[in-house]
Design a protein around this motif. Structure first.
Motif, PDB file in Angstrom:
ATOM      1  N   LYS A 125       0.861   4.028  -3.025  1.00 54.89           N
ATOM      2  CA  LYS A 125       0.535   5.442  -2.822  1.00 54.89           C
ATOM      3  C   LYS A 125       1.622   6.350  -3.402  1.00 54.89           C
ATOM      4  O   LYS A 125       1.328   7.400  -3.992  1.00 54.89           O
TER       5      LYS A 125
ATOM      6  N   THR B  49     -11.606   1.879  -9.082  1.00 50.85           N
ATOM      7  CA  THR B  49     -12.265   1.439  -7.848  1.00 50.85           C
ATOM      8  C   THR B  49     -12.984   2.595  -7.151  1.00 50.85           C
ATOM      9  O   THR B  49     -13.352   2.482  -5.978  1.00 50.85           O
TER      10      THR B  49
ATOM     11  N   PRO C 158      -6.453   3.096  -1.343  1.00 54.19           N
ATOM     12  CA  PRO C 158      -6.284   2.059  -2.368  1.00 54.19           C
ATOM     13  C   PRO C 158      -6.879   0.725  -1.921  1.00 54.19           C
ATOM     14  O   PRO C 158      -6.850   0.375  -0.735  1.00 54.19           O
TER      15      PRO C 158
ATOM     16  N   PRO D 116      -3.538  -2.539  -4.547  1.00 50.87           N
ATOM     17  CA  PRO D 116      -2.209  -1.924  -4.641  1.00 50.87           C
ATOM     18  C   PRO D 116      -1.215  -2.759  -5.450  1.00 50.87           C
ATOM     19  O   PRO D 116      -0.218  -3.274  -4.938  1.00 50.87           O
TER      20      PRO D 116
ATOM     21  N   TYR E 100       0.830  -1.211   0.000  1.00 50.80           N
ATOM     22  CA  TYR E 100       0.000   0.000   0.000  1.00 50.80           C
ATOM     23  C   TYR E 100       0.865   1.261   0.000  1.00 50.80           C
ATOM     24  O   TYR E 100       0.560   2.240  -0.685  1.00 50.80           O
TER      25      TYR E 100
ATOM     26  N   LEU F  97       1.169   6.395  -7.065  1.00 51.53           N
ATOM     27  CA  LEU F  97       0.027   7.230  -7.459  1.00 51.53           C
ATOM     28  C   LEU F  97       0.437   8.689  -7.599  1.00 51.53           C
ATOM     29  O   LEU F  97       0.008   9.382  -8.536  1.00 51.53           O
TER      30      LEU F  97
ATOM     31  N   GLU G 195      -1.043   2.392 -12.200  1.00 51.33           N
ATOM     32  CA  GLU G 195      -1.547   2.504 -10.829  1.00 51.33           C
ATOM     33  C   GLU G 195      -2.726   3.462 -10.741  1.00 51.33           C
ATOM     34  O   GLU G 195      -3.719   3.187 -10.057  1.00 51.33           O
TER      35      GLU G 195
ATOM     36  N   HIS H 125      -6.455   2.358  -9.630  1.00 54.24           N
ATOM     37  CA  HIS H 125      -7.108   2.960  -8.464  1.00 54.24           C
ATOM     38  C   HIS H 125      -8.404   3.662  -8.848  1.00 54.24           C
ATOM     39  O   HIS H 125      -9.431   3.501  -8.182  1.00 54.24           O
TER      40      HIS H 125
ATOM     41  N   VAL I 252      -7.568  10.102  -5.621  1.00 57.79           N
ATOM     42  CA  VAL I 252      -6.385   9.674  -4.874  1.00 57.79           C
ATOM     43  C   VAL I 252      -6.420  10.241  -3.458  1.00 57.79           C
ATOM     44  O   VAL I 252      -6.104   9.556  -2.476  1.00 57.79           O
TER      45      VAL I 252
END
Length: 501
Positions: free
Chosen positions: A19, A315, A284, A287, A15, A22, A308, A312, A279
């Motif tokens: 991040k 979702t 997330p 991941p 995770y 992202l 990524e 993300h 974001v």
């Protein structure tokens, strides 16, 4: 948006790395979107259609993954529910006869699915919530046994930290709890993708946010869930609550926006801010990182995959959302997600034609309307349209700087028809093509018979004859499927009298 993954268990370190990736993706996205000429090109549209699979008793049957595997077509994919299946179309130019072209693609692919289903004793139903669902149809086994869907279900449950609470008002209110998000599978949709140039994105997206509610009011096709008469488009309420990852917290007055919702405000500059918002606001769930150096690719003038960010953003299920597509030279799209599945191909394409025409007509002047039309009114319109259908009272802007006014959805839609047609014609849609599908929409609105209205009236007729609710729903669905097979749009369907069988 449906990027496949090969794992469904993740570590804490996954995770953290995701991040960080992202943030790099967002930086690369801004670089690409600011590049002169990126995303320019012919305006195109495409569609996705989700449908249910039922057995001879009109009950859901979990063979979606089996059919998708047997057909082995990129245009046919499984969905989160094992009794769901999705078909996609290739994008077509908006100019010319786009709806007829999409109709033929959808018809051919749906026929392939129908044949595969029939060989297994099953049938295919385009309806946004299956009227014959029962509570026992939803459990962990409902979810398609693929890593993506297992991980989605596990991620939502992990973040929720409590049972999922579904509460829906209506003629027969419904309230229940679920330990898993399987009821997300109760919903199917007809989604339309509109390619948008970066410099036009904000205007088009804001116009879409305004136009979605009135079109939804004329499109409702899920008035019943688990035997309860609820909203005209109950899917809106079920989907939002079945996948709500926010933990219940009675000690705070503030909750972050839902992962499934209408949105948080008008777009000010462009698509990048919507990706940044997803974001910033949402944890997330999947991941999974790739090894692409997105910043080096963007600096070199390339089109990064942004794996990524796309994973993300797929979702976060807002009813309208941006799509970054790296295919070819790359482009942006607006994914219009609010329209329901069914009843017929012509009904769905009529909905899509009105929505697209309305967006194109409204977009040039939408910025002048927003100061006197707060975003909260657009959100209110959306939920009122879902709940009350054509009888919903919506609020609509009258002129720049003038206060909005209340108007019944049916009257608003009929008044907008000339502008909607002009929007399509100005985009190069063939005149006869535009009129063909807009006339279907107009007749439905004028007669007041949506899919939801037909279902409710037919259910009433079945029960008036003495059928218990479950049997009446089965008979209603059988009649619905027969009418779909007739090809006639829903406003032309017969509504059985009390003596119907």
């Amino acid at each position: 948006m449906g990027i496949e993954i090969q794992q469904d268990h993740f570590r804490t370190v996954d995770y953290g790395l995701f991040k960080a990736r992202l943030q790099q993706n967002l930086t690369a996205l801004e670089m690409v979107l600011s590049r002169p000429g990126f995303g320019l090109g012919e305006t195109t549209i495409g569609t996705e259609l989700e449908m249910f699979l039922v057995d001879r008793e009109a009950r859901p049957v979990p063979i979606g993954p089996e059919i998708a595997s047997a057909e082995a077509s990129p245009m046919i994919t499984p969905e989160m529910g094992a009794f769901d299946i999705e078909l996609s179309t290739q994008a077509v130019p908006l100019a010319g006869r786009p709806f007829s072209a999409l109709r033929e693609q959808m018809r051919a692919t749906a026929e392939a699915i129908r044949l595969r289903a029939a060989a297994r004793g099953a049938r295919v139903v385009p309806v946004s919530i299956l009227p014959t669902f029962q509570r026992q149809d939803f459990n962990p086994g409902t979810i398609t046994n693929l890593p993506r869907y297992r991980a989605l279900a596990a991620g939502l449950t992990r973040l929720r930290k409590a049972p999922f609470h579904i509460r829906i008002d209506g003629a027969e209110p419904l309230e229940l709890m679920s330990d898993d998000p399987a009821m997300e599978a109760a919903n199917t949709a007809f989604q339309v993708h509109l390619r948008a140039a970066p410099d036009a994105f904000a205007r088009l997206f804001n116009a879409a946010m305004m136009m979605t509610a009135p079109v939804l009011a004329a499109s409702g096709n899920s008035p019943i869930f688990l035997g309860h008469r609820l909203w005209h488009e109950t899917r809106v309420a079920v989907f939002k609550q079945a996948g709500d990852d926010r933990p219940p917290d009675p000690d705070t007055d503030w909750k972050k926006p839902a992962r499934i919702g209408f949105g948080t405000g008008w777009v000010r500059d462009g698509a990048a801010e919507l990706f940044m918002e997803s974001v910033a606001l949402h944890e997330p769930i999947l991941p999974v990182c790739c090894d692409e150096d997105v910043l080096a690719c963007a600096r070199a003038g390339g089109v990064p995959q942004l794996h990524e960010l796309r994973l993300h953003h797929g979702t976060v299920w807002n009813w309208n959302r941006p799509v970054y597509d790296p295919a070819g030279d790359g482009h942006l799209r607006i994914e219009l997600r609010a329209l329901p599945s069914g009843p017929t191909l012509d009904d769905m394409l009529a909905n899509g034609s009105f929505l697209l025409g309305g967006i194109l007509a409204l977009a040039p002047a939408v910025s002048e309307l927003l100061p006197s039309f707060p975003f909260g009114l657009a959100a209110r319109n959306f939920y009122h349209a879902a709940q009350f259908g054509l009888d919903a009272e919506l609020v609509w802007p009258t002129a720049p700087g003038a206060p909005p006014r209340g108007i019944r959805a049916r009257d608003l839609l009929l008044s907008l028809l000339p502008q909607v047609e002009e929007g399509l014609l100005a985009a190069g849609v063939d005149g006869a093509e535009a009129r063909r599908f807009l006339e279907i929409f107009e007749r439905r609105v004028a007669r007041g018979v949506t899919g939801a209205v037909w279902q409710l009236r037919t259910l009433e007729a079945m029960e008036a004859r003495g059928a218990p609710r479950a049997e009446a729903l089965r008979r209603m669905l059988e009649r619905y499927m027969a009418e779909v097979d007739s090809g006639q749009p829903v406003h032309a369907w017969a509504i059985p009298g009390a003596g119907a069988t």
